[in-house]
Design a protein around this motif. Structure first.
Motif, PDB file in Angstrom:
ATOM      1  N   GLY A 266     -17.461  -3.052 -22.348  1.00 33.01           N
ATOM      2  CA  GLY A 266     -18.833  -3.062 -22.853  1.00 33.01           C
ATOM      3  C   GLY A 266     -19.401  -1.664 -23.020  1.00 33.01           C
ATOM      4  O   GLY A 266     -20.078  -1.375 -24.015  1.00 33.01           O
ATOM      5  N   LEU A 267     -19.133  -0.784 -22.074  1.00 36.97           N
ATOM      6  CA  LEU A 267     -19.613   0.600 -22.179  1.00 36.97           C
ATOM      7  C   LEU A 267     -18.878   1.344 -23.287  1.00 36.97           C
ATOM      8  O   LEU A 267     -19.489   2.100 -24.060  1.00 36.97           O
ATOM      9  N   ALA A 268     -17.565   1.131 -23.380  1.00 36.70           N
ATOM     10  CA  ALA A 268     -16.787   1.807 -24.416  1.00 36.70           C
ATOM     11  C   ALA A 268     -17.243   1.383 -25.810  1.00 36.70           C
ATOM     12  O   ALA A 268     -17.286   2.207 -26.740  1.00 36.70           O
ATOM     13  N   TRP A 269     -17.588   0.107 -25.966  1.00 35.41           N
ATOM     14  CA  TRP A 269     -18.075  -0.352 -27.282  1.00 35.41           C
ATOM     15  C   TRP A 269     -19.320   0.433 -27.695  1.00 35.41           C
ATOM     16  O   TRP A 269     -19.449   0.831 -28.862  1.00 35.41           O
ATOM     17  N   LEU A 270     -20.234   0.649 -26.769  1.00 33.66           N
ATOM     18  CA  LEU A 270     -21.455   1.397 -27.082  1.00 33.66           C
ATOM     19  C   LEU A 270     -21.125   2.797 -27.573  1.00 33.66           C
ATOM     20  O   LEU A 270     -21.719   3.289 -28.538  1.00 33.66           O
ATOM     21  N   LEU A 271     -20.193   3.461 -26.911  1.00 28.27           N
ATOM     22  CA  LEU A 271     -19.827   4.823 -27.310  1.00 28.27           C
ATOM     23  C   LEU A 271     -19.159   4.840 -28.686  1.00 28.27           C
ATOM     24  O   LEU A 271     -19.378   5.766 -29.473  1.00 28.27           O
ATOM     25  N   HIS A 272     -18.354   3.833 -28.973  1.00 25.70           N
ATOM     26  CA  HIS A 272     -17.686   3.760 -30.278  1.00 25.70           C
ATOM     27  C   HIS A 272     -18.648   3.348 -31.385  1.00 25.70           C
ATOM     28  O   HIS A 272     -18.475   3.750 -32.545  1.00 25.70           O
ATOM     29  N   HIS A 273     -19.657   2.574 -31.037  1.00 27.05           N
ATOM     30  CA  HIS A 273     -20.537   1.983 -32.047  1.00 27.05           C
ATOM     31  C   HIS A 273     -21.409   3.014 -32.751  1.00 27.05           C
ATOM     32  O   HIS A 273     -21.668   2.890 -33.951  1.00 27.05           O
ATOM     33  N   ALA A 274     -21.871   4.011 -32.026  1.00 26.15           N
ATOM     34  CA  ALA A 274     -22.767   5.002 -32.630  1.00 26.15           C
ATOM     35  C   ALA A 274     -22.565   6.355 -31.937  1.00 26.15           C
ATOM     36  O   ALA A 274     -22.614   6.430 -30.709  1.00 26.15           O
ATOM     37  N   PRO A 275     -22.378   7.422 -32.724  1.00 33.62           N
ATOM     38  CA  PRO A 275     -22.035   8.722 -32.134  1.00 33.62           C
ATOM     39  C   PRO A 275     -23.158   9.383 -31.356  1.00 33.62           C
ATOM     40  O   PRO A 275     -22.903  10.291 -30.561  1.00 33.62           O
ATOM     41  N   HIS A 276     -24.401   8.937 -31.570  1.00 36.15           N
ATOM     42  CA  HIS A 276     -25.527   9.570 -30.862  1.00 36.15           C
ATOM     43  C   HIS A 276     -25.912   8.801 -29.604  1.00 36.15           C
ATOM     44  O   HIS A 276     -26.939   9.093 -28.986  1.00 36.15           O
ATOM     45  N   THR A 277     -25.089   7.823 -29.210  1.00 38.80           N
ATOM     46  CA  THR A 277     -25.363   7.046 -28.006  1.00 38.80           C
ATOM     47  C   THR A 277     -24.941   7.828 -26.763  1.00 38.80           C
ATOM     48  O   THR A 277     -23.833   8.350 -26.682  1.00 38.80           O
ATOM     49  N   LEU A 278     -25.846   7.874 -25.793  1.00 37.99           N
ATOM     50  CA  LEU A 278     -25.574   8.435 -24.469  1.00 37.99           C
ATOM     51  C   LEU A 278     -25.777   7.331 -23.447  1.00 37.99           C
ATOM     52  O   LEU A 278     -26.760   6.587 -23.525  1.00 37.99           O
ATOM     53  N   LEU A 279     -24.888   7.217 -22.493  1.00 36.12           N
ATOM     54  CA  LEU A 279     -24.962   6.149 -21.502  1.00 36.12           C
ATOM     55  C   LEU A 279     -25.447   6.686 -20.162  1.00 36.12           C
ATOM     56  O   LEU A 279     -25.121   7.808 -19.780  1.00 36.12           O
ATOM     57  N   ILE A 280     -26.205   5.863 -19.453  1.00 38.23           N
ATOM     58  CA  ILE A 280     -26.682   6.227 -18.115  1.00 38.23           C
ATOM     59  C   ILE A 280     -26.481   5.060 -17.148  1.00 38.23           C
ATOM     60  O   ILE A 280     -27.419   4.628 -16.473  1.00 38.23           O
ATOM     61  N   PRO A 281     -25.248   4.536 -17.046  1.00 31.73           N
ATOM     62  CA  PRO A 281     -25.027   3.433 -16.102  1.00 31.73           C
ATOM     63  C   PRO A 281     -25.284   3.915 -14.680  1.00 31.73           C
ATOM     64  O   PRO A 281     -24.954   5.034 -14.311  1.00 31.73           O
ATOM     65  N   GLY A 282     -25.860   3.041 -13.889  1.00 32.76           N
ATOM     66  CA  GLY A 282     -26.183   3.396 -12.517  1.00 32.76           C
ATOM     67  C   GLY A 282     -25.321   2.649 -11.526  1.00 32.76           C
ATOM     68  O   GLY A 282     -24.840   1.536 -11.800  1.00 32.76           O
TER      69      GLY A 282
END
Length: 321
Positions: A266-282
């Motif tokens: 699920g996290l990897a999909w977000l990174l692949h989906h759009a190049p300007h996405t930054l993740l902050i999982p806690g």
């Protein structure tokens, strides 16, 4: 933590794959507020769970830095200042960590919910000052305005219904005073985003995941405008009535095929989906922290991406009454 009154300027290009400490950036390099940061950052809210074990909480933060996370998300209302106190103690100037805070709510110890809204301009200013004091900074590198007219979460009522222009006015004034570096917004709809664009936004934080993609148009607007997209609830939500990424058959199948966990997919999909996405999982668990970093290296081929893209979006809002 650094106490400079002006934003630090990176000496390396946006493609720099390593942090200031020379560690490969978790998830690779991204951009936020004119800085190069790790695309997989750390959301500090869950450190509240370690209120009785300060040493473990500090160790989690140091481990995040060691793993190449140089983008940390926080707020003064996380643990009523406890989390900001941890950041002040754990982070060092040489770590080069970009700390992002937020205003629009304040802690509510003993209340039905752990926070209450603080949307009025004078409350926003007070929360900026509280963050500065707790973090030991002269300037907050980035501050997100947490709105309350869209979900999930608390909704504004009565005197807490404040026009976004009035809120942005006080925050831009604080930026002019040097107390804020960059401005972001959170919990917003398309009209609020449009009205906020002229202030020069650096990021947008909205609830967004593979199974909740109602904000796709706003994601694309941010891409076009060079604004970082920072989704919270990146795996859906554990709240009843809200879909979970990790329940999706396509995600489970991809995880099995890749030897990964459903959360990592699920996290990897977000990174692949759009190049300007930054993740902050806690997380408050070291092993989970390492798994989140590993998600940033997970390769999804075209066939897997197509299968995941076909998962229907089932956005569901949660309102706290």
């Amino acid at each position: 933590m650094t106490t400079s009154s002006t934003p630090s300027t990176p000496s390396t290009p946006s493609s720099d794959p390593t942090t200031a400490a020379g560690v490969p950036r978790a998830g690779g390099p991204g951009r936020l507020a004119g800085r190069t940061v790790s695309r997989v950052g750390y959301g500090a809210m869950q450190l509240e769970r370690l209120h009785g074990d300060r040493a473990s909480a500090l160790a989690i933060l140091r481990r995040a830095v060691e793993l190449g996370m140089d983008h940390v998300d926080t707020a003064q209302f996380y643990g009523n200042g406890f989390v900001n106190g941890l950041l002040r103690e754990a982070l060092r100037p040489e770590d080069g960590v970009l700390v992002v805070s937020k205003v629009g709510a304040t802690a509510n110890p003993g209340g039905r919910f752990p926070l209450r809204l603080a949307q009025r301009p004078e409350e926003l200013r007070a929360e900026v000052e509280a963050n500065l004091d707790a973090l030991g900074l002269e300037q907050l590198p980035v501050v997100n305005l947490r709105r309350a007219e869209t979900g999930p979460g608390l909704r504004a009522e009565g005197e807490q219904i404040v026009d976004i222009d009035d809120q942005l006015a006080v925050l831009t004034a604080l930026r002019d005073e040097g107390k804020i570096g960059g401005l972001g917004i959170s919990n917003v709809g398309p009209e609020e985003l449009r009205r906020a664009l002229p202030v020069g936004l650096v990021c947008v934080q909205n609830s967004y995941s593979l199974v909740s993609r109602g904000d796709e148009d706003m994601l694309r607007t941010c891409l076009a405008e060079g604004i970082a997209w920072v989704p919270y609830f990146p795996l859906g939500s554990a709240f009843p009535g809200m879909p979970k990424v990790t329940d999706e058959p396509a995600v489970l199948a991809a995880a099995q095929a890749l030897g990964a966990t459903p959360s990592q997919v699920g996290l990897a999909w977000l990174l692949h989906h759009a190049p300007h996405t930054l993740l902050i999982p806690g997380t408050a668990d070291a092993a989970h922290l390492e798994a989140n970093v590993a998600a940033g290296t997970l390769a999804l081929d075209d066939a897997t991406l197509a299968t995941l893209d076909a998962v229907p979006s089932r956005s569901a809002e949660l309102t706290f009454e």
